[in-house]
Design a protein around this motif. Structure first.
Motif, PDB file in Angstrom:
ATOM      1  N   THR A   1      11.956   9.050 -16.382  1.00  0.00           N
ATOM      2  CA  THR A   1      11.103  10.165 -16.180  1.00  0.00           C
ATOM      3  C   THR A   1      11.732  10.684 -14.919  1.00  0.00           C
ATOM      4  O   THR A   1      11.788   9.736 -13.969  1.00  0.00           O
ATOM      5  CB  THR A   1       9.765  10.093 -16.150  1.00  0.00           C
ATOM      6  N   PRO A   2      11.811  11.869 -14.628  1.00  0.00           N
ATOM      7  CA  PRO A   2      12.165  12.334 -13.331  1.00  0.00           C
ATOM      8  C   PRO A   2      11.167  12.042 -12.325  1.00  0.00           C
ATOM      9  O   PRO A   2      11.668  11.739 -11.162  1.00  0.00           O
ATOM     10  CB  PRO A   2      12.257  14.113 -13.571  1.00  0.00           C
ATOM     11  N   GLN A   3       9.891  12.083 -12.578  1.00  0.00           N
ATOM     12  CA  GLN A   3       9.147  11.630 -11.570  1.00  0.00           C
ATOM     13  C   GLN A   3       9.201  10.018 -11.151  1.00  0.00           C
ATOM     14  O   GLN A   3       9.238   9.828  -9.960  1.00  0.00           O
ATOM     15  CB  GLN A   3       7.758  11.676 -12.172  1.00  0.00           C
TER      16      GLN A   3
ATOM     17  N   TRP B   1      12.133   8.531 -11.303  1.00  0.00           N
ATOM     18  CA  TRP B   1      13.354   8.558 -10.525  1.00  0.00           C
ATOM     19  C   TRP B   1      13.007   8.773  -9.107  1.00  0.00           C
ATOM     20  O   TRP B   1      13.521   8.201  -7.908  1.00  0.00           O
ATOM     21  CB  TRP B   1      14.443   9.264 -10.974  1.00  0.00           C
ATOM     22  N   ILE B   2      12.058   9.762  -8.891  1.00  0.00           N
ATOM     23  CA  ILE B   2      11.748  10.005  -7.585  1.00  0.00           C
ATOM     24  C   ILE B   2      11.143   8.952  -6.775  1.00  0.00           C
ATOM     25  O   ILE B   2      11.346   8.616  -5.757  1.00  0.00           O
ATOM     26  CB  ILE B   2      10.949  11.581  -7.398  1.00  0.00           C
ATOM     27  N   PHE B   3       9.902   8.511  -7.707  1.00  0.00           N
ATOM     28  CA  PHE B   3       9.296   7.090  -7.112  1.00  0.00           C
ATOM     29  C   PHE B   3      10.101   5.918  -6.659  1.00  0.00           C
ATOM     30  O   PHE B   3      10.210   5.695  -5.891  1.00  0.00           O
ATOM     31  CB  PHE B   3       8.314   6.762  -8.260  1.00  0.00           C
ATOM     32  N   LEU B   4      11.239   5.883  -7.532  1.00  0.00           N
ATOM     33  CA  LEU B   4      11.906   4.682  -7.055  1.00  0.00           C
ATOM     34  C   LEU B   4      12.990   5.132  -5.751  1.00  0.00           C
ATOM     35  O   LEU B   4      13.134   4.216  -5.026  1.00  0.00           O
ATOM     36  CB  LEU B   4      13.252   4.421  -8.383  1.00  0.00           C
TER      37      LEU B   4
ATOM     38  N   TYR C   1       0.897  -1.127   0.032  1.00  0.00           N
ATOM     39  CA  TYR C   1       0.006   0.063   0.225  1.00  0.00           C
ATOM     40  C   TYR C   1       0.705   1.240   0.266  1.00  0.00           C
ATOM     41  O   TYR C   1       0.334   2.347  -0.397  1.00  0.00           O
ATOM     42  CB  TYR C   1      -0.784  -0.180   1.193  1.00  0.00           C
ATOM     43  N   GLN C   2       1.881   1.172   0.521  1.00  0.00           N
ATOM     44  CA  GLN C   2       2.713   2.340   0.573  1.00  0.00           C
ATOM     45  C   GLN C   2       3.328   2.593  -1.015  1.00  0.00           C
ATOM     46  O   GLN C   2       3.652   3.717  -1.534  1.00  0.00           O
ATOM     47  CB  GLN C   2       4.118   2.289   1.440  1.00  0.00           C
ATOM     48  N   VAL C   3       3.203   1.550  -1.915  1.00  0.00           N
ATOM     49  CA  VAL C   3       3.725   1.585  -3.281  1.00  0.00           C
ATOM     50  C   VAL C   3       2.473   2.341  -3.984  1.00  0.00           C
ATOM     51  O   VAL C   3       2.948   3.478  -4.501  1.00  0.00           O
ATOM     52  CB  VAL C   3       4.015   0.231  -3.640  1.00  0.00           C
ATOM     53  N   ARG C   4       1.412   2.062  -3.555  1.00  0.00           N
ATOM     54  CA  ARG C   4       0.099   2.646  -4.151  1.00  0.00           C
ATOM     55  C   ARG C   4       0.196   4.235  -3.663  1.00  0.00           C
ATOM     56  O   ARG C   4      -0.205   4.869  -4.497  1.00  0.00           O
ATOM     57  CB  ARG C   4      -1.041   1.927  -3.811  1.00  0.00           C
ATOM     58  N   LEU C   5       0.533   4.463  -2.529  1.00  0.00           N
ATOM     59  CA  LEU C   5       0.751   5.929  -2.062  1.00  0.00           C
ATOM     60  C   LEU C   5       1.537   6.601  -2.837  1.00  0.00           C
ATOM     61  O   LEU C   5       1.196   7.564  -3.373  1.00  0.00           O
ATOM     62  CB  LEU C   5       0.843   5.796  -0.664  1.00  0.00           C
ATOM     63  N   TRP C   6       2.796   6.120  -3.036  1.00  0.00           N
ATOM     64  CA  TRP C   6       3.757   6.889  -3.845  1.00  0.00           C
ATOM     65  C   TRP C   6       3.351   6.939  -5.150  1.00  0.00           C
ATOM     66  O   TRP C   6       3.682   7.974  -5.914  1.00  0.00           O
ATOM     67  CB  TRP C   6       4.938   6.295  -3.555  1.00  0.00           C
ATOM     68  N   LEU C   7       2.979   6.020  -5.663  1.00  0.00           N
ATOM     69  CA  LEU C   7       2.346   6.024  -7.230  1.00  0.00           C
ATOM     70  C   LEU C   7       1.355   7.140  -7.514  1.00  0.00           C
ATOM     71  O   LEU C   7       1.472   7.863  -8.230  1.00  0.00           O
ATOM     72  CB  LEU C   7       1.665   4.735  -7.546  1.00  0.00           C
ATOM     73  N   ALA C   8       0.427   7.413  -6.404  1.00  0.00           N
ATOM     74  CA  ALA C   8      -0.679   8.251  -6.570  1.00  0.00           C
ATOM     75  C   ALA C   8      -0.242   9.896  -6.557  1.00  0.00           C
ATOM     76  O   ALA C   8      -0.592  10.596  -6.922  1.00  0.00           O
ATOM     77  CB  ALA C   8      -1.612   8.159  -5.523  1.00  0.00           C
ATOM     78  N   ILE C   9       0.820   9.771  -5.384  1.00  0.00           N
ATOM     79  CA  ILE C   9       1.658  11.068  -5.051  1.00  0.00           C
ATOM     80  C   ILE C   9       2.582  11.647  -6.043  1.00  0.00           C
ATOM     81  O   ILE C   9       2.493  12.766  -6.539  1.00  0.00           O
ATOM     82  CB  ILE C   9       2.159  11.138  -3.769  1.00  0.00           C
TER      83      ILE C   9
ATOM     84  N   GLN D   1       1.173  10.844 -10.234  1.00  0.00           N
ATOM     85  CA  GLN D   1      -0.151  11.080 -10.534  1.00  0.00           C
ATOM     86  C   GLN D   1      -0.552  11.704 -12.056  1.00  0.00           C
ATOM     87  O   GLN D   1      -1.736  11.146 -12.447  1.00  0.00           O
ATOM     88  CB  GLN D   1      -0.639  11.980  -9.534  1.00  0.00           C
ATOM     89  N   ASN D   2       0.502  12.160 -12.573  1.00  0.00           N
ATOM     90  CA  ASN D   2       0.118  12.890 -13.926  1.00  0.00           C
ATOM     91  C   ASN D   2       0.505  12.065 -14.814  1.00  0.00           C
ATOM     92  O   ASN D   2       0.720  12.565 -16.114  1.00  0.00           O
ATOM     93  CB  ASN D   2       0.730  14.337 -14.131  1.00  0.00           C
ATOM     94  N   THR D   3       1.130  10.871 -14.724  1.00  0.00           N
ATOM     95  CA  THR D   3       1.883  10.214 -15.584  1.00  0.00           C
ATOM     96  C   THR D   3       0.865   8.794 -16.141  1.00  0.00           C
ATOM     97  O   THR D   3       0.440   8.018 -15.142  1.00  0.00           O
ATOM     98  CB  THR D   3       3.211   9.212 -15.073  1.00  0.00           C
TER      99      THR D   3
END
Length: 272
Positions: free
Chosen positions: A169-171, A173-176, A141-149, A152-154
């Motif tokens: 994408t920069p987003q 890399w931040i997610f990873l 669920y923390q993965v889903r949280l960071w995906l949404a945050i 979100q526009n990808t």
């Protein structure tokens, strides 16, 4: 007329839950090496039975990935694969029992091992399973949280699109970076509370809280060695997952048997 006698309960009247925690030993790199040798020896002693537990775990992983594809939740495949090893300690319960009996020179068959595993639901092992699965649930669920945050526009409509979004994408890399950091913390917590608690609960009468505390003490008193053991487990599991989970048929049993022998070296025997 009787009178009450103040004072604590005599030591010989203590229940298993009231007894003091077991002594934790110092372990070295040699202990891990010897435990690995003993674990491999256990695997060779009963390869079909040991391999069965690895095969069951591998098939379970394959089916869950297939379900994610079927449900069109391709974005959950990588998080699931990365987090899948978190539930390994509980999956290896049957392997601990095999090693325990091999160590004692006892004969056993399928029914003996499966019966012991089934009986664990009546003991504290069920609570440890809850702890393990809860942390795995938090991981997903923390993965889903960071995906949404963060993403979100990808947009991505397939697995290849998801990989492109995450890796290029920069987003992404931040997610990873964020996901890896949080995941590392969750993995460290789960490793600390389960590294010896699962075999300990199988081996002696104690409660799951005492087992987790003992496990954490083993890690904190042997940080470098246990960090090395965690690295061995992580690398081995990642490599095992690459060939469609099939590497687990061999590596999971060996790691499970090894964990039993490492527990025997890290925690003093229970007092009779």
């Amino acid at each position: 007329m009787t009178s009450k006698i103040d004072g604590s309960t005599p030591p010989d009247k203590l229940t298993p839950h009231q007894r003091s925690l077991p002594k934790v030993n110092k372990v070295t790199a040699d202990d891990i090496t010897e435990s690995l040798k003993a674990g491999f020896s256990d695997f060779l002693a009963r390869p079909l039975m040991s391999g069965f537990f690895g095969l069951f775990y591998a098939v379970f992983g394959i089916l869950l990935v297939w379900c994610l594809v079927w449900l069109d939740m391709i974005w959950m495949i990588i998080p699931f694969i990365v987090g899948f090893p978190l539930v390994t300690p509980f999956a290896a319960a049957g392997l601990y029992e095999m090693s325990r009996r091999l160590q004692r020179g006892e004969s056993f068959g399928w029914s003996d091992i499966l019966t012991v595993m089934a009986d664990q639901r009546k003991r504290e092992m069920g609570w440890m399973a809850f702890v393990t699965l809860f942390i795995f649930w938090v991981w997903m669920y923390q993965v889903r949280l960071w995906l949404a945050i963060i993403l979100q526009n990808t947009s991505f409509s397939d697995f290849e699109g998801f990989l492109n979004a995450v890796l290029f994408t920069p987003q992404g890399w931040i997610f990873l970076a964020v996901g890896t950091g949080v995941g590392a913390c969750l993995s460290a917590v789960l490793f600390a509370v389960t590294v010896v608690s699962m075999p300990m609960l199988l081996d002696r009468e104690t409660n799951f809280v005492s087992a987790m505390v003992t496990s954490v003490r083993v890690v904190t008193e042997n940080p470098v060695v246990m960090l090395g053991w965690a690295a061995i487990i992580s690398v081995t599991m990642v490599v095992s997952l690459v060939p469609a989970f099939l590497g687990l048929i061999f590596t999971l049993p060996i790691l499970g048997h090894t964990t039993w022998h490492l527990y025997q070296r890290a925690v003093a025997p229970a007092e009779e």
